[in-house]
Design a protein around this motif. Structure first.
Motif, mmCIF file in Angstrom:
data_model
loop_
_atom_site.group_PDB
_atom_site.id
_atom_site.type_symbol
_atom_site.label_atom_id
_atom_site.label_comp_id
_atom_site.label_asym_id
_atom_site.label_seq_id
_atom_site.Cartn_x
_atom_site.Cartn_y
_atom_site.Cartn_z
ATOM 1 N N ALA A 83 -20.254 127.655 -102.569
ATOM 2 C CA ALA A 83 -20.179 127.249 -101.166
ATOM 3 C C ALA A 83 -20.776 128.380 -100.338
ATOM 4 N N SER A 111 -22.662 125.072 -96.254
ATOM 5 C CA SER A 111 -23.416 124.245 -97.193
ATOM 6 C C SER A 111 -22.853 122.827 -97.145
ATOM 7 N N ASN A 112 -23.706 121.855 -97.358
ATOM 8 C CA ASN A 112 -23.423 120.415 -97.260
ATOM 9 C C ASN A 112 -23.343 119.934 -95.818
ATOM 10 N N ASN A 113 -23.452 120.838 -94.836
ATOM 11 C CA ASN A 113 -23.404 120.459 -93.421
ATOM 12 C C ASN A 113 -22.227 119.537 -93.096
ATOM 13 N N PRO A 114 -21.004 119.894 -93.512
ATOM 14 C CA PRO A 114 -19.846 119.030 -93.269
ATOM 15 C C PRO A 114 -19.418 119.081 -91.799
ATOM 16 N N GLU A 124 -14.202 122.770 -101.586
ATOM 17 C CA GLU A 124 -14.707 121.533 -102.192
ATOM 18 C C GLU A 124 -15.632 120.790 -101.239
ATOM 19 N N ALA A 126 -17.562 122.062 -98.986
ATOM 20 C CA ALA A 126 -18.814 122.791 -98.773
ATOM 21 C C ALA A 126 -19.544 123.108 -100.074
ATOM 22 N N SER A 127 -18.929 122.805 -101.207
ATOM 23 C CA SER A 127 -19.523 123.239 -102.477
ATOM 24 C C SER A 127 -20.679 122.341 -102.929
ATOM 25 N N PHE A 128 -21.563 122.946 -103.686
ATOM 26 C CA PHE A 128 -22.719 122.276 -104.270
ATOM 27 C C PHE A 128 -22.978 122.939 -105.612
ATOM 28 N N THR A 134 -32.679 125.195 -107.233
ATOM 29 C CA THR A 134 -31.922 124.381 -106.278
ATOM 30 C C THR A 134 -32.338 124.777 -104.873
ATOM 31 N N ILE A 136 -31.386 123.947 -100.733
ATOM 32 C CA ILE A 136 -30.500 123.281 -99.788
ATOM 33 C C ILE A 136 -30.926 123.657 -98.372
ATOM 34 N N ILE A 138 -29.254 124.130 -94.468
ATOM 35 C CA ILE A 138 -28.032 124.240 -93.665
ATOM 36 C C ILE A 138 -28.445 124.307 -92.199
#
Length: 141
Positions: A83, A111-114, A124, A126-128, A134, A136, A138
């Motif tokens: 994350a 991360s994951n732009n929640p 969990e 924000a995790s990837f 890889t 990503i 943000i």
């Protein structure tokens, strides 16, 4: 003698297999940078127990803001779940400034732009996974 050689080769193969960790390259592109000044700090975490504690991050890096995007590259990150927490340090104090209620006054992202409507996301959320190369993106908020 043949048996001893076989045992030595077996032990060596076992040791090598346990000490070779698959690694990948992670590229992070930070976007939505509205104020082109200051620095962007990025911290990477590999467990929920260390998440959000900057002194327990496995990697922390800084990059100067020169454009509306800032790239980060990590060449050898072990495969697994991670994350990321980022923020733009506008005043150079290397801290995410907040108001009296704890709401950030400087741009930040995960991360994951929640959604951060009700506070920071869980590890969990924000995790990837890093597996091989890889990439990503943000976006700062």
């Amino acid at each position: 003698m043949k048996k001893i050689k076989s045992i030595i080769l077996f032990v060596l193969a076992l040791w090598l297999s346990q000490n070779v960790i698959a690694q990948g390259k992670l590229t992070v592109k930070v976007t939505e940078i509205e104020k082109v000044h200051g620095r962007v700090g990025l911290c990477i975490y590999n467990s929920k127990d260390t998440y959000m504690y900057s002194d327990k991050a496995i990697v922390c890096q800084w990059a100067d803001v020169m454009d509306s995007t800032v790239p980060f590259t990590l060449d050898s990150l072990a495969h697994g779940a991670y994350a990321i927490v980022i923020f733009q340090d506008l005043n150079g104090n290397k801290e995410l400034d907040t108001n009296f209620m704890g709401i950030p006054k400087e741009p930040y992202g995960f991360s994951n732009n929640p959604s951060t409507r009700f506070g920071p996301p869980s590890f969990e959320g924000a995790s990837f996974k890093v597996e091989g190369n890889t990439e990503i993106v943000i976006a700062l908020k």
